[in-house]
Design a protein around this motif. Sequence first.
Motif, PDB file in Angstrom:
ATOM      1  N   ALA A  25       1.534  -2.392   0.052  1.00 13.52           N
ATOM      2  CA  ALA A  25       2.854  -2.793  -0.436  1.00 13.52           C
ATOM      3  C   ALA A  25       3.379  -1.815  -1.480  1.00 13.52           C
ATOM      4  CB  ALA A  25       2.785  -4.207  -1.015  1.00 13.52           C
ATOM      5  N   THR A  26       2.522  -1.413  -2.424  1.00 14.53           N
ATOM      6  CA  THR A  26       2.982  -0.505  -3.477  1.00 14.53           C
ATOM      7  C   THR A  26       3.246   0.900  -2.939  1.00 14.53           C
ATOM      8  OG1 THR A  26       0.659  -0.144  -4.110  1.00 14.53           O
ATOM      9  CG2 THR A  26       1.896  -1.777  -5.365  1.00 14.53           C
ATOM     10  N   VAL A  27       2.387   1.379  -2.036  1.00 16.13           N
ATOM     11  CA  VAL A  27       2.613   2.708  -1.458  1.00 16.13           C
ATOM     12  C   VAL A  27       3.884   2.703  -0.619  1.00 16.13           C
ATOM     13  CG1 VAL A  27       1.706   4.414   0.156  1.00 16.13           C
ATOM     14  CG2 VAL A  27       0.192   3.391  -1.537  1.00 16.13           C
ATOM     15  N   TRP A  28       4.093   1.659   0.169  1.00 12.87           N
ATOM     16  CA  TRP A  28       5.315   1.548   0.985  1.00 12.87           C
ATOM     17  C   TRP A  28       6.555   1.572   0.098  1.00 12.87           C
ATOM     18  CZ3 TRP A  28       9.301  -1.963   0.994  1.00 12.87           C
ATOM     19  CH2 TRP A  28      10.187  -1.909   2.087  1.00 12.87           C
ATOM     20  N   ALA A  29       6.524   0.788  -0.989  1.00 19.82           N
ATOM     21  CA  ALA A  29       7.681   0.738  -1.883  1.00 19.82           C
ATOM     22  C   ALA A  29       7.939   2.102  -2.516  1.00 19.82           C
ATOM     23  CB  ALA A  29       7.458  -0.321  -2.962  1.00 19.82           C
ATOM     24  N   ALA A  30       6.864   2.789  -2.926  1.00 24.03           N
ATOM     25  CA  ALA A  30       7.025   4.118  -3.524  1.00 24.03           C
ATOM     26  C   ALA A  30       7.621   5.095  -2.521  1.00 24.03           C
ATOM     27  CB  ALA A  30       5.679   4.630  -4.035  1.00 24.03           C
ATOM     28  N   GLN A  31       7.190   5.014  -1.270  1.00 23.16           N
ATOM     29  CA  GLN A  31       7.705   5.922  -0.247  1.00 23.16           C
ATOM     30  C   GLN A  31       9.154   5.626   0.121  1.00 23.16           C
ATOM     31  OE1 GLN A  31       4.801   5.553   2.912  1.00 23.16           O
ATOM     32  NE2 GLN A  31       3.637   7.303   2.150  1.00 23.16           N
ATOM     33  N   GLN A  32       9.602   4.401  -0.137  1.00 28.65           N
ATOM     34  CA  GLN A  32      10.992   4.049   0.124  1.00 28.65           C
ATOM     35  C   GLN A  32      11.915   4.488  -1.018  1.00 28.65           C
ATOM     36  OE1 GLN A  32      11.776   2.774   3.185  1.00 28.65           O
ATOM     37  NE2 GLN A  32       9.589   3.174   3.455  1.00 28.65           N
ATOM     38  N   GLY A  33      11.325   5.087  -2.057  1.00 23.99           N
ATOM     39  CA  GLY A  33      12.117   5.580  -3.166  1.00 23.99           C
ATOM     40  C   GLY A  33      12.353   4.574  -4.266  1.00 23.99           C
ATOM     41  N   ALA A  34      11.601   3.464  -4.262  1.00 21.74           N
ATOM     42  CA  ALA A  34      11.748   2.468  -5.318  1.00 21.74           C
ATOM     43  C   ALA A  34      11.292   3.053  -6.646  1.00 21.74           C
ATOM     44  CB  ALA A  34      10.929   1.224  -4.978  1.00 21.74           C
ATOM     45  N   SER A  35      11.855   2.530  -7.737  1.00 23.47           N
ATOM     46  CA  SER A  35      11.478   3.010  -9.059  1.00 23.47           C
ATOM     47  C   SER A  35      10.045   2.616  -9.375  1.00 23.47           C
ATOM     48  CB  SER A  35      12.408   2.417 -10.121  1.00 23.47           C
ATOM     49  OG  SER A  35      12.201   1.010 -10.230  1.00 23.47           O
ATOM     50  N   ALA A  36       9.478   3.247 -10.406  1.00 21.92           N
ATOM     51  CA  ALA A  36       8.108   2.915 -10.801  1.00 21.92           C
ATOM     52  C   ALA A  36       8.000   1.445 -11.202  1.00 21.92           C
ATOM     53  CB  ALA A  36       7.658   3.821 -11.954  1.00 21.92           C
ATOM     54  N   SER A  37       9.051   0.920 -11.858  1.00 28.82           N
ATOM     55  CA  SER A  37       9.036  -0.493 -12.241  1.00 28.82           C
ATOM     56  C   SER A  37       9.042  -1.387 -11.013  1.00 28.82           C
ATOM     57  CB  SER A  37      10.261  -0.816 -13.121  1.00 28.82           C
ATOM     58  OG  SER A  37      10.172  -0.188 -14.360  1.00 28.82           O
ATOM     59  N   ALA A  38       9.881  -1.069 -10.038  1.00 33.90           N
ATOM     60  CA  ALA A  38       9.962  -1.881  -8.834  1.00 33.90           C
ATOM     61  C   ALA A  38       8.640  -1.875  -8.074  1.00 33.90           C
ATOM     62  CB  ALA A  38      11.091  -1.379  -7.937  1.00 33.90           C
TER      63      ALA A  38
END
Length: 402
Positions: free
Chosen positions: A24-37
């Motif tokens: 979940a965290t890697v997917w969110a990071a790859q989608q360009g989400a902020s570090a907080s998100a």
Amino acid sequence: MSAILIYVFPVVMDMVLAGVMFMATVWAAQQGASASAVSNLITAWAAVYMVCALAIGRVVTRRNAPWLLVGACLATAGLSVGFMVARSLATMYVLMALEGAAMAVFFAPFQVFMKLVGEHKKRRITESVGLYTFSWSSGYALGPLIAGILWVLLGWAGCHAINALAAFLVAIGILVMHIRIGRLRAAAASSDSNGVPDIQVCEYAARPDLAWMAWLFGGIGCIATVIVRGIFPTSGAACDIPKSVQGEILAVFSGVQAVVGLLHSRGRRWMYRPWPILGFGLFGVAALILFAISRTPAGFMLGAACFGVYSGTFFFYFVFHSLVHPEHAGRYISINEAVVGLTGIIGPVLGGLLADTFSLSTPYLIAGGMVFVGICVQASIHARLERRAAESLPAEAVVPAA
């Protein structure tokens, strides 16, 4: 045999949980989400887990514990199906929160179920704590490693399908074991109902109650841990580290933690002495500096190994001081859960805000400073207690410690 096989269940469920967090965290990071998100995905899980773990502790009994476990496993399998089709960050937050509820319903009744199957081996408390630490840490080590590999081989949906199957098989295993040991309920009913293993702790009866130190300084370690887990996917994406390699790095983290926790079971008094606390703690400081300055897989891997030495130590310390005085163990374990949940909320929020406001290195450095101050204060308190204990003994009774 069931007394050993039962440890397989939390290994598998922790493997699923760690895999879900990683993906979940890697997917969110790859989608360009902020570090907080990204890091707040763990916060959503931790907040619900803390509340639900405290709530389920009020209703769990020997009679319903196996069924709660089965329900938690089936819910986890269902959530894995949900992850298979999730395509938005909002959906990911909802699923992570529900995952926190499912895992709380699993881990809170788990110790009660262990008593039901007769988990009353006459082990020294250090051996029991070491086995616990090794068991759940192994699951966390396997989760990101397996998820990273399967994500590459089978894709997003295939990896979550494996998680669903694993959770379903745990449900079947618990049912089978419950049926086979049903006749032992009467024997289990003669013991207390708080789910705490009946451990022989006579040699520590005269030692001071240091659970408060475990919560305070273990809490600092837990904050550092969730900062690393929450920020590292963003660091990995920024450094173009492949998903499978990120999984290997987190596997080293938890794998070393598991081994160190098990090795600590051979010790008998280091949990009361200042120099081991300081020495093992410095591995954590070094690890966080490495996470802050590393830009290559090798640097992160070394940092993960060093952090595993530190985390394996403070998690062992955390559990040991909550169990060593059995008259308080039930209440202390519930406080442990609250501390883990609370730090799981604080760590990602703090880490994400620091990363977004300053840089990706800042959360690691701030955590390193917290750990350094914490271990220095902790070691000084242990040194003071050690001197006080020595002064209270007759001169002829003071001998070199083994």
